[in-house]
Design a protein around this motif. Structure first.
Motif, short mmCIF file in Angstrom:
data_model
loop_
_atom_site.label_atom_id
_atom_site.label_comp_id
_atom_site.label_asym_id
_atom_site.label_seq_id
_atom_site.Cartn_x
_atom_site.Cartn_y
_atom_site.Cartn_z
N MET A 186 92.67 -29.47 -89.62
CA MET A 186 91.29 -28.98 -90.28
C MET A 186 91.63 -29.34 -91.85
SD MET A 186 88.96 -28.37 -88.32
CE MET A 186 89.23 -29.10 -86.79
N ASP A 187 90.50 -29.72 -92.73
CA ASP A 187 90.56 -29.48 -93.80
C ASP A 187 90.22 -28.17 -94.54
OD1 ASP A 187 90.92 -32.59 -94.41
OD2 ASP A 187 88.78 -32.66 -93.41
N ILE A 188 89.25 -27.54 -94.00
CA ILE A 188 88.93 -26.19 -94.13
C ILE A 188 88.72 -25.25 -92.90
CG2 ILE A 188 86.92 -25.13 -95.45
CD1 ILE A 188 85.66 -27.77 -96.30
N LEU A 189 89.29 -24.03 -93.38
CA LEU A 189 88.83 -22.88 -92.34
C LEU A 189 87.94 -22.05 -93.45
CD1 LEU A 189 91.44 -24.13 -90.85
CD2 LEU A 189 92.09 -21.39 -90.50
N TYR A 190 86.94 -21.64 -92.52
CA TYR A 190 85.93 -20.76 -93.24
C TYR A 190 85.70 -19.45 -92.13
CZ TYR A 190 81.28 -20.07 -95.26
OH TYR A 190 80.10 -19.65 -96.02
N THR A 191 85.67 -18.37 -93.15
CA THR A 191 85.40 -17.17 -92.31
C THR A 191 84.58 -16.23 -93.29
OG1 THR A 191 86.55 -15.26 -91.20
CG2 THR A 191 87.39 -15.67 -93.25
N ASP A 192 84.03 -15.23 -92.42
CA ASP A 192 82.90 -14.22 -93.05
C ASP A 192 83.36 -12.91 -92.39
OD1 ASP A 192 80.92 -13.26 -94.10
OD2 ASP A 192 79.25 -14.26 -92.66
N THR A 193 82.76 -11.98 -93.09
CA THR A 193 82.91 -10.54 -92.63
C THR A 193 82.48 -10.28 -91.15
OG1 THR A 193 82.50 -8.35 -92.77
CG2 THR A 193 80.90 -9.75 -93.31
N TRP A 194 83.35 -9.42 -90.48
CA TRP A 194 83.22 -9.42 -89.03
C TRP A 194 81.94 -8.10 -88.77
CZ3 TRP A 194 88.80 -8.91 -87.95
CH2 TRP A 194 89.58 -10.03 -87.99
N VAL A 195 81.98 -7.47 -89.75
CA VAL A 195 80.69 -6.33 -89.52
C VAL A 195 79.89 -6.54 -90.79
CG1 VAL A 195 80.61 -3.87 -89.63
CG2 VAL A 195 82.54 -5.02 -88.40
#
Length: 311
Positions: A218-227
């Protein structure tokens, strides 16, 4: 007159024009300092906010306009018949942005406004966040032709990423979403997005070791809050929060998960450090994450300008 509830009524060319305008506004702010002189923004918040409030308020000000902010609980939207309230607000301002809980309320606004309306976030979509993400990707990589792996909850941010990549037909979005939030997007939404290959849904039951093989490419990993923000510190939600954290902790983006990968990490903020992202990974990528957050302002300036000028 166009609204931005999501990306459905925008072409890829129109979205690219907004992104190009955002780039120019960021590089040449003085050129646009009076471009919305005398224009008035009404911003309405049913949910808590830092970036959405600050980016829209400073954005309209930088374009020469003014803003009027109201909390949902302080308005008569909690008491009155909503359609007449919407139409009254439109008599006083040139554009409306609302950060609301339910997509159904956003759709109600969209059907009844007489000035342009922007969805500042609902439970199904977060279009302005993804425009800021796209602007950040273009700045960092030179184009949208990237491989991006989103890891986390299937939520509003993820839905708008899916919609954007399938609309733009550039780059590839991979989704690894063991957690599915309650959104208004049904399975047909994702199946339609898969058709052209710009969105690839990974098996959420895959092992962590298999997931790491994707990370390396991958070039980018993206995450967001789980809650969701409104539930994170809510004692009544404690048991559900603990259940979610137990399920999702193996998917934390940390140094071990990133081993062998050159990918940068993006996060739409606010972050719950120690949960979806480790402190080490946060600090290594903080400049990029802050670029991403700052770009909310520039992307939203371009959206407001475009919608007002074309209304």
């Amino acid at each position: 007159m166009k609204n931005m509830l999501n990306f459905k009524n925008f072409t890829a060319d129109e979205l690219m024009e907004i992104l190009e305008l955002a780039q120019d506004m960021k590089k040449n702010p003085e050129k646009y300092s009076e471009s919305l002189k005398g224009k008035k923004l009404y911003s309405l918040f049913e949910k808590t906010s830092t970036r959405t409030f600050l980016s829209f308020a400073t954005g309209i000000t930088e374009l020469g306009g003014t803003y009027f902010n109201q909390l949902w609980e302080d308005s008569n939207f909690v008491l009155g018949e909503p359609i007449s309230e919407i139409k009254y607000v439109c008599r006083n301002v040139d554009i409306i942005m609302a950060r609301l809980v339910k997509n159904e309320t956003v759709e109600l606004f969209g059907r009844n406004v007489t000035v342009p309306f922007i969805n500042g976030c609902d439970n199904s979509y977060h279009p302005c966040q993804i425009l800021a993400d796209a602007l950040t990707i273009i700045e960092h990589f030179g184009s949208l032709d990237v491989k991006l792996l989103y890891i986390g909850a299937k939520n509003n941010v993820f839905n708008s990423l899916v919609e954007f990549f399938s609309k733009m037909k550039k780059g590839t979005l991979y989704g690894l979403t063991p957690l599915v939030n309650d959104t208004a997007c049904d399975e047909a939404f994702y199946e339609e997005a898969k058709k052209d290959g710009y969105y690839v849904e990974l098996d959420p039951a895959m092992s962590i070791e298999e997931a790491k093989t994707y990370v390396k490419d991958m070039d980018i990993l993206y995450t967001d809050t789980w809650v969701d923000m409104e539930f994170f510190n809510n004692p009544a939600f404690a048991d559900k929060k603990a259940e979610i954290m137990s399920k999702m902790m193996p998917y934390q983006i940390n140094d071990d998960f990133l081993e062998g990968s050159k990918a940068v990490v993006m996060h739409d903020m606010p972050m719950h450090v120690g949960f979806e992202i480790s402190e080490s990974v946060e600090m290594k990528n903080l400049d990029l994450i802050l670029d991403e957050a700052e770009n909310r302002r520039h992307a939203e300036k371009a959206v407001m300008y475009t919608l007002i000028k074309n209304s």
